[in-house]
Write an enzyme that holds these catalytic residues in place. Structure first.
Site, PDB file in Angstrom:
ATOM      1  N   HIS A  13     -15.272  -6.072 -24.280  1.00  0.00           N
ATOM      2  CA  HIS A  13     -13.891  -6.505 -24.484  1.00  0.00           C
ATOM      3  C   HIS A  13     -13.795  -7.555 -25.582  1.00  0.00           C
ATOM      4  CE1 HIS A  13     -14.613 -10.426 -22.638  1.00  0.00           C
ATOM      5  NE2 HIS A  13     -15.292  -9.792 -21.694  1.00  0.00           N
ATOM      6  N   GLU A  84     -16.978  -7.108 -14.460  1.00  0.00           N
ATOM      7  CA  GLU A  84     -18.042  -8.048 -14.803  1.00  0.00           C
ATOM      8  C   GLU A  84     -18.724  -8.556 -13.540  1.00  0.00           C
ATOM      9  OE1 GLU A  84     -20.380  -8.958 -16.432  1.00  0.00           O
ATOM     10  OE2 GLU A  84     -19.725 -10.259 -18.071  1.00  0.00           O
TER      11      GLU A  84
END
Length: 199
Positions: A13, A84
């Site tokens: 990202h 994550e």
């Protein structure tokens, strides 16, 4: 290498306020910074011309937004295994702060108190690998830094505790996993490509 063998592209990202300062950002759902959005848009040009059979993204907004700005929002499937690492009590802290209290701590060996153990992150990565290996064609994944590293070493059949810390990964970078000769020889084809990223 045969061009017919599939490639798994890994997009980290774009920048967030915490990735910029080095704070551990697990499940805290932060937006991209302005620069993070710009660099996510640059992924679109970097990925232009590559055909993908499947696109998967973490449900966290920093990954979803990067996916959208890169031009794949309409076709991406959300995969909750791509979130994550859950940092638990270490969420929002700097490495220096954690090491001041626990000098010997290593994420990929020890995990996080109140968060995720390495074996749990490995199990998620193995599930993702199991799914993408069934796809007939190239796959594109949008996720986060530490989880992408776990996914990579598991692709190679390695243990995160002895290998993950050697892999640097910039925001909005592109990496790729594939095969050398056949499906029994997994390799890293590209790592941390950030030539498309602006300053």
């Amino acid at each position: 290498m045969s061009e017919e063998l599939p490639v798994i592209y890994l997009a980290r990202h774009g920048e967030t306020a915490w990735s910029l300062t080095g704070k551990y950002t697990g499940l805290t759902d932060l937006p991209l910074t302005e620069r993070g959005e710009r660099n996510a848009r640059r992924l679109r040009e970097r990925l232009k011309g590559i055909a993908f059979a499947k696109v998967f993204t973490s449900p966290l907004q920093r990954a979803v937004r990067t996916c959208e700005l890169a031009g794949f929002g309409a076709v991406a499937e959300v995969d909750h295994d791509l979130v994550e690492w859950n940092y638990g009590e270490y969420e929002g802290h700097l490495s220096s702060e954690i090491h001041a209290q626990h000098p010997d701590w290593q994420l990929f060996r020890d995990g996080c108190p109140g968060g995720e153990l390495p074996a749990q992150a490995v199990a998620r990565a193995d599930r993702v690998i199991g799914r993408v290996r069934k796809v007939n064609g190239n796959v594109l994944i949008f996720s986060s830094g530490h989880f992408i590293r776990v996914l990579t070493v598991r692709w190679l059949g390695l243990e995160p505790s002895v290998s993950c810390s050697y892999f640097m990964l910039s925001t909005a970078s592109l990496s790729a996993l594939g095969y050398k000769h056949d499906l029994s020889h997994p390799v890293i084809r590209l790592w941390n490509d950030d030539h498309h990223i602006g300053t």
